[in-house]
Design an enzyme around this catalytic site. Structure first.
Site, mmCIF file in Angstrom:
data_model
loop_
_atom_site.group_PDB
_atom_site.id
_atom_site.type_symbol
_atom_site.label_atom_id
_atom_site.label_comp_id
_atom_site.label_asym_id
_atom_site.label_seq_id
_atom_site.Cartn_x
_atom_site.Cartn_y
_atom_site.Cartn_z
ATOM 1 N N HIS A 102 0.814 -1.218 0.000
ATOM 2 C CA HIS A 102 0.000 0.000 0.000
ATOM 3 C C HIS A 102 0.850 1.272 0.000
ATOM 4 O O HIS A 102 0.309 2.371 -0.200
ATOM 5 C CB HIS A 102 -0.970 0.009 1.192
ATOM 6 C CG HIS A 102 -0.345 0.382 2.499
ATOM 7 N ND1 HIS A 102 0.148 -0.545 3.401
ATOM 8 C CD2 HIS A 102 -0.111 1.596 3.071
ATOM 9 C CE1 HIS A 102 0.642 0.079 4.453
ATOM 10 N NE2 HIS A 102 0.491 1.378 4.288
ATOM 11 N N ASP A 161 -0.390 -7.600 1.455
ATOM 12 C CA ASP A 161 0.201 -6.258 1.519
ATOM 13 C C ASP A 161 1.732 -6.313 1.556
ATOM 14 O O ASP A 161 2.371 -5.727 2.427
ATOM 15 C CB ASP A 161 -0.347 -5.485 2.726
ATOM 16 C CG ASP A 161 -0.075 -3.990 2.635
ATOM 17 O OD1 ASP A 161 0.135 -3.492 1.507
ATOM 18 O OD2 ASP A 161 -0.078 -3.318 3.685
ATOM 19 N N SER A 192 4.722 2.162 8.114
ATOM 20 C CA SER A 192 4.200 1.154 7.189
ATOM 21 C C SER A 192 5.336 0.504 6.405
ATOM 22 O O SER A 192 6.270 1.174 5.959
ATOM 23 C CB SER A 192 3.220 1.788 6.209
ATOM 24 O OG SER A 192 2.006 2.106 6.823
#
Length: 372
Positions: free
Chosen positions: A35, A82, A165
Site C-alpha cells: 500500500h 500487503d 508502514s
C-alpha cells in the site's frame, strides 16, 4: 542495520527491510508494504536512506541522511497480504554496514515480537510486544488460522505511526515474519497493529510476480527460515571512516590538532593491523596494533614538528590501515590548509544579480522539490 526509510521526489513515504535469500549471495532484495505505492513506474526513482537514526538513544532528532542509494526494480507484490519485494539497482556501500535480515515463513504464531521502523518517517525506532501474536484477517481481532495478517494486540514498549508502514516484524529469533500494514497505534497510544504475513506472501498466487519464494529461495531448497547475513561483521572495523581536515596559520597551531579512530576486531582470532602514512608531517600513535579476538583499540592521527615549518599552502597525505587478513584495507585522507584564508570572489545574492546562464541556475525562494 537492515531497515531503511525511503522517499520519492524528496517526499518520505514508508519503511522497509533488506532480506537475505537462501543462497546468501547478497542480492539486494528489499521488502515493504504494497500500500506504500512502490510500483514499476516509480521504482527507478526510489531513494533509500540507511542508518537514519538519532545519535542519542530515545531521541527522534539529529539523524544523518548521508547513507543513501537510489533505483530499484519491482520483483513481486500483492495487495493482500500487503507485500512488495523490490531488487535494488546496487548493493549498499559496505561502509554503511547494512545487514540482510533473516526471515521465517513457517507461519506459526510467536510468543512475542519486535518492530524496527521509522515512525512518521523520522529517525529509526524500535517497539516491543511482550505478548503472543495472533493470526487474523486485516483489522480483525478474531483468530483465523488462514488469515493474511499478524495482529499485535497492543505495544508494551513504544508504538508505531504513519511512515512505519512496511516495517518488519521480527520473531523472538530475530527473523522477519511480516511487514506493517497499519492499525490503531499512533503517537500517544500503543493500540493494535496488523502486519502482512510472510507465510502468505511466500507462496501467494501462481506467478513469481506475486510471491516471494521464487526470489528468496532461488535454489528451491524448501527452507522455512534464514538467519541474518551481516557481511560487514567480520575483520577489523575502523570508525569513523572519514579523514582529517585541519588548518591554521604558518607555524601552527592547527585545528583540529588530531583525529582519533576506533578499531574493533570482529574476528574470532587475533589480528595485527599495520598503519602507515606517506608524509613525514603526519604523526601516528602506532604503526602496528595487535588485537585479540573481539578486542578494540584506538589510533590517533596528528601532526609532527615538520608541519610547523611548512609554508602557506594546501597539503594532502594518506594514512593507510591494513589488517593481516588482507580484507580490511582503508585509506584515510588528511588535508592541511596552512595560512590565512583569502576571499577570491564574493557576491551579494540578496537581490537578483542577473547572471546570464539560462537554465543552469535560478534566483528565488527554493521550491523544496528535492533532488540527488
Amino acid at each position: 542495520a537492515s531497515v531503511a526509510v525511503y522517499a520519492f521526489s524528496g517526499t518520505f513515504y514508508c519503511t522497509g527491510v533488506m532480506l537475505s535469500n537462501t543462497a546468501e549471495d547478497q542480492r539486494p532484495y528489499f521488502a515493504t508494504a504494497n500500500h506504500c505505492g512502490v510500483r514499476s513506474s516509480n521504482a527507478g526513482s526510489i531513494v533509500l536512506y540507511w542508518n537514519y537514526e538519532s545519535p542519542v538513544c530515545g531521541d527522534l532528532s539529529g539523524g544523518p541522511l548521508d547513507d543513501w542509494q537510489s533505483g530499484a526494480t519491482v520483483r513481486a507484490q500483492a495487495s493482500d497480504p500487503d507485500w512488495t519485494l523490490i531488487e535494488l539497482d546496487d548493493a549498499p556501500d559496505p561502509d554503511w554496514e547494512v545487514s540482510w535480515a533473516g526471515w521465517d515463513h513457517s507461519g506459526v504464531e510467536t510468543s512475542s515480537a519486535v518492530v524496527i521502523h521509522h515512525p512518521g518517517t523520522d529517525e529509526k525506532a524500535i517497539s516491543f510486544e511482550d505478548d503472543a501474536t495472533t493470526i487474523t484477517d486485516p483489522y480483525e481481532s478474531g483468530r483465523d488460522a488462514n488469515g493474511t495478517h499478524i495482529r499485535i494486540s497492543d505495544w508494551d514498549l513504544g508504538t508505531t505511526e504513519g511512515g512505519s508502514s512496511g516495517s518488519p516484524l521480527f520473531s523472538p529469533e530475530h527473523r522477519v515474519i511480516g511487514v506493517l500494514t497499519g492499525g490503531d497505534a499512533a503517537c500517544g497510544n500503543d493500540d493494535s497493529d496488523w502486519f502482512g504475513r510472510m507465510a502468505v506472501a511466500w507462496d501467494d498466487g501462481s506467478t513469481s510476480s506475486r510471491r516471494l519464494k521464487d526470489w528468496l529461495d532461488p535454489g528451491s531448497t524448501g527452507a522455512d527460515t534464514v538467519d541474518t547475513l551481516s557481511p560487514w561483521a567480520s575483520g577489523v572495523a575502523v570508525s569513523p571512516r572519514t579523514g582529517l581536515e585541519s588548518g591554521g596559520p604558518a607555524g601552527g597551531p592547527f585545528s583540529p590538532a588530531s583525529a582519533t579512530y576506533g578499531l574493533e576486531n570482529r574476528d574470532p582470532v587475533a589480528r595485527t593491523v599495520a598503519v602507515s602514512v606517506d608524509q613525514d608531517w603526519i604523526s601516528l600513535s602506532s604503526t602496528s596494533i595487535v588485537m585479540g579476538a573481539g578486542a578494540a583499540d584506538g589510533l590517533s592521527v596528528g601532526f609532527t614538528a615538520a608541519a610547523g615549518g611548512m609554508p602557506a599552502g594546501a597539503y594532502a597525505a594518506t594514512v593507510s590501515i591494513l589488517a593481516d587478513d588482507g580484507g580490511a584495507a582503508l585509506d584515510l585522507p588528511v588535508s592541511l590548509i596552512i595560512g590565512e584564508p583569502i576571499v577570491r570572489y564574493e557576491w551579494d545574492l540578496s537581490t537578483n544579480p542577473g547572471w546570464d546562464a539560462e537554465g543552469d541556475w535560478a534566483w528565488g525562494v527554493p521550491e523544496g522539490r528535492g533532488g540527488s
